[in-house]
Write an enzyme that holds these catalytic residues in place. Structure first.
Site, mmCIF file in Angstrom:
data_model
loop_
_atom_site.group_PDB
_atom_site.id
_atom_site.type_symbol
_atom_site.label_atom_id
_atom_site.label_comp_id
_atom_site.label_asym_id
_atom_site.label_seq_id
_atom_site.Cartn_x
_atom_site.Cartn_y
_atom_site.Cartn_z
ATOM 1 N N ASP A 282 -12.689 28.235 10.839
ATOM 2 C CA ASP A 282 -12.517 29.477 11.589
ATOM 3 C C ASP A 282 -13.665 30.436 11.256
ATOM 4 O OD1 ASP A 282 -10.289 30.961 13.322
ATOM 5 O OD2 ASP A 282 -10.959 32.392 11.815
ATOM 6 N N TRP A 283 -13.371 31.717 10.949
ATOM 7 C CA TRP A 283 -14.426 32.664 10.620
ATOM 8 C C TRP A 283 -15.199 32.258 9.375
ATOM 9 C CZ3 TRP A 283 -17.304 36.638 12.224
ATOM 10 C CH2 TRP A 283 -16.956 37.262 13.434
ATOM 11 N N TRP A 323 -6.774 33.370 22.617
ATOM 12 C CA TRP A 323 -6.411 33.959 21.330
ATOM 13 C C TRP A 323 -6.871 35.415 21.255
ATOM 14 C CZ3 TRP A 323 -4.085 34.434 16.810
ATOM 15 C CH2 TRP A 323 -4.725 35.075 15.766
ATOM 16 N N ASP A 409 -5.213 21.779 17.432
ATOM 17 C CA ASP A 409 -5.732 23.141 17.513
ATOM 18 C C ASP A 409 -6.107 23.489 18.950
ATOM 19 O OD1 ASP A 409 -6.973 25.580 17.203
ATOM 20 O OD2 ASP A 409 -8.577 24.841 15.919
ATOM 21 N N HIS A 438 -4.759 24.405 13.924
ATOM 22 C CA HIS A 438 -5.943 25.195 13.633
ATOM 23 C C HIS A 438 -6.161 25.343 12.125
ATOM 24 C CE1 HIS A 438 -9.038 28.216 14.148
ATOM 25 N NE2 HIS A 438 -8.359 29.058 13.385
#
Length: 457
Positions: A282-283, A323, A409, A438
């Protein structure tokens, strides 16, 4: 060799203990002129209150000689032994104990009490103190002086533009036993307090730098950290500012791509991380994948899970756009419910732990800000550095890469990851997890075991 020579060997062990973050005490056991046991303090590393240098050395000698009685042996230790270690030495029937510096607080060889002078015991061991006492004492005093200075640095007053999640929110979280470590002296932090998990020896052969995403925090890596440390590696898992146990600026507009990247670069430099396997999702990937090109020599591997490089020149995935829209419409969404929905194997307590850092609206600025920070156009902040990073991964990366894809995901799933695979030089066929969504790290124990084997090749 004489007493000073053997104490010099014990000092080498004490210095190794200090390098591992332990109180610097070292010991050796000598049998008829031969060193048969060595030990260094390791209660913190081993989670073992009995792992004093003397006990470790006694165990080593007993194994080497095949006997728990060490009648013809001498033990050399840099610090006067405590009552526990003195009792073990007497039980082992040591011939002689030689120590360096006296211990006025817990010493049981004359400073607080003297077990070795107790005539009612059925064995007497000769004891001698003061061998290389100055060297042994200087090592200890230097260690504690540095610790006091670190504690002084680590007294982190809360800045007036931030909030700090109360400590009681983090009490007894399932599977999260690690002591917090804080720093606030990185230039970009400007006094904000950054939290990290930092486990394992500083001189470990490999360091796993584990970066989380939104709305997670370092709790996400609780299944992986024990696997990494069990093989002797170091793990550093920071909480990004605005997340976890780190300070949380009150304003959404505080958060910027370039600023968060700069903090991570400064953290890597401050901790002088070497032989790094970068672990991202993710980030953690949006930011983390831009780090290695700044110091390629620090990095030896990449473990990449459900993330992307947002360079602004390709459309963001439909799943991510959905999202982002959901976050804009429901800024107070329940983080625990989000995790529960995609991870039916998690307990209610584990899901609730993801809500712990965010007790109210004022603590959630990062959760509101981050979805809009993902670069969508070429001129967006972060897009240019992502393009430079993509060139690095395509043409200059020489380390190993293990890609893991949670196939359930809907945001950054297999199509996004396959595109990223093509951008990473030498990236082989991914490890596919059909059951994972995810937050791939919720299946982390298996991933970590496979990763240890992969990066050991």
């Amino acid at each position: 060799m004489n007493d000073a020579d053997y104490m010099g060997l014990a000092l080498q062990e004490a210095r190794a203990a200090a390098a591992a973050g332990e109180v610097p005490v070292g010991a050796v056991v000598v049998h008829r002129g031969q060193v048969v046991g060595i030990g260094r303090n390791a209660p913190i590393t081993g989670h073992d209150p009995t792992a004093h240098a003397e006990i470790v050395a006694l165990r080593s000698a007993a194994q080497a000689l095949g006997n728990y009685r060490l009648d013809d042996c001498d033990l050399y230790v840099t610090l006067e032994p405590c009552a526990m270690c003195s009792g073990a030495m007497l039980h082992a029937r040591l011939r002689r104990v030689v120590f360096g510096a006296a211990d006025p607080k817990t010493g049981a060889a004359g400073s607080v009490l003297n077990l070795f002078a107790e005539e009612r015991l059925n064995h007497q061991t000769a004891v001698q103190g003061g061998v290389l006492a100055d060297e042994c004492g200087a090592l200890l005093s230097g260690f504690f002086r540095a610790r006091r200075e670190e504690q002084k640095r680590d007294s982190h007053p809360l800045r007036d533009h931030a909030v700090r999640t109360p400590d009681e929110r983090f009490v007894a979280l399932p599977g999260y036993p690690w002591e917090p470590r804080y720093l606030s002296d990185l230039p970009s932090l400007d006094g904000l307090r950054l939290h990290r998990i930092d486990e394992g020896p500083c001189d470990a052969p490999r360091t796993w730098l584990c970066l989380h995403g939104n709305p997670a925090w370092s709790y996400l890596y609780r299944h992986m950290i024990p696997v990494f440390t069990a093989v002797g590696d170091r793990v550093v898992a920071p909480d990004l500012i605005g997340f976890g146990k780190s300070d949380k600026p009150k304003k959404d507009g505080f958060h910027r791509f370039d600023w968060h990247r700069r903090v991570l670069l400064e953290l890597v430099e401050r901790l002088d991380l070497q032989n790094v396997v970068l672990v991202v999702q993710d980030w953690g990937g949006l930011l983390g994948l831009t780090l290695p090109m700044a110091a390629p020599g620090r990095y030896r591997g990449l473990l990449v899970m459900n993330t992307t490089l947002a360079a602004g020149d390709t459309p963001l995935s439909p799943g991510f756009l959905a999202w982002r829209e959901m976050c804009a419409k429901n800024p107070e969404f329940d983080v625990a419910r989000l995790f529960a929905r995609g991870n039916p194997q998690m307990s209610a307590g584990e899901c609730a732990a993801y809500n712990a850092p965010f007790p109210d609206h004022g603590h959630r600025a990062a959760l509101r800000a981050f979805p809009a920070l993902v670069p969508e156009n070429p001129a967006d902040e972060g897009a240019s550095i992502a393009r430079e990073s993509r060139d690095f991964w395509r043409h200059q990366w020489t380390g190993q890469t293990l890609m893991v894809i949670g196939q359930q995901d809907p945001v950054l799933g297999e199509p996004v990851m396959r595109a990223l695979q093509r951008d990473i030089r030498g990236c082989g066929e991914p490890m596919l997890l059909p059951e994972a969504g995810h937050f791939v790290q919720e299946h982390g124990e298996r991933i970590a075991r496979d990763a240890c084997a992969f990066f050991a090749r």
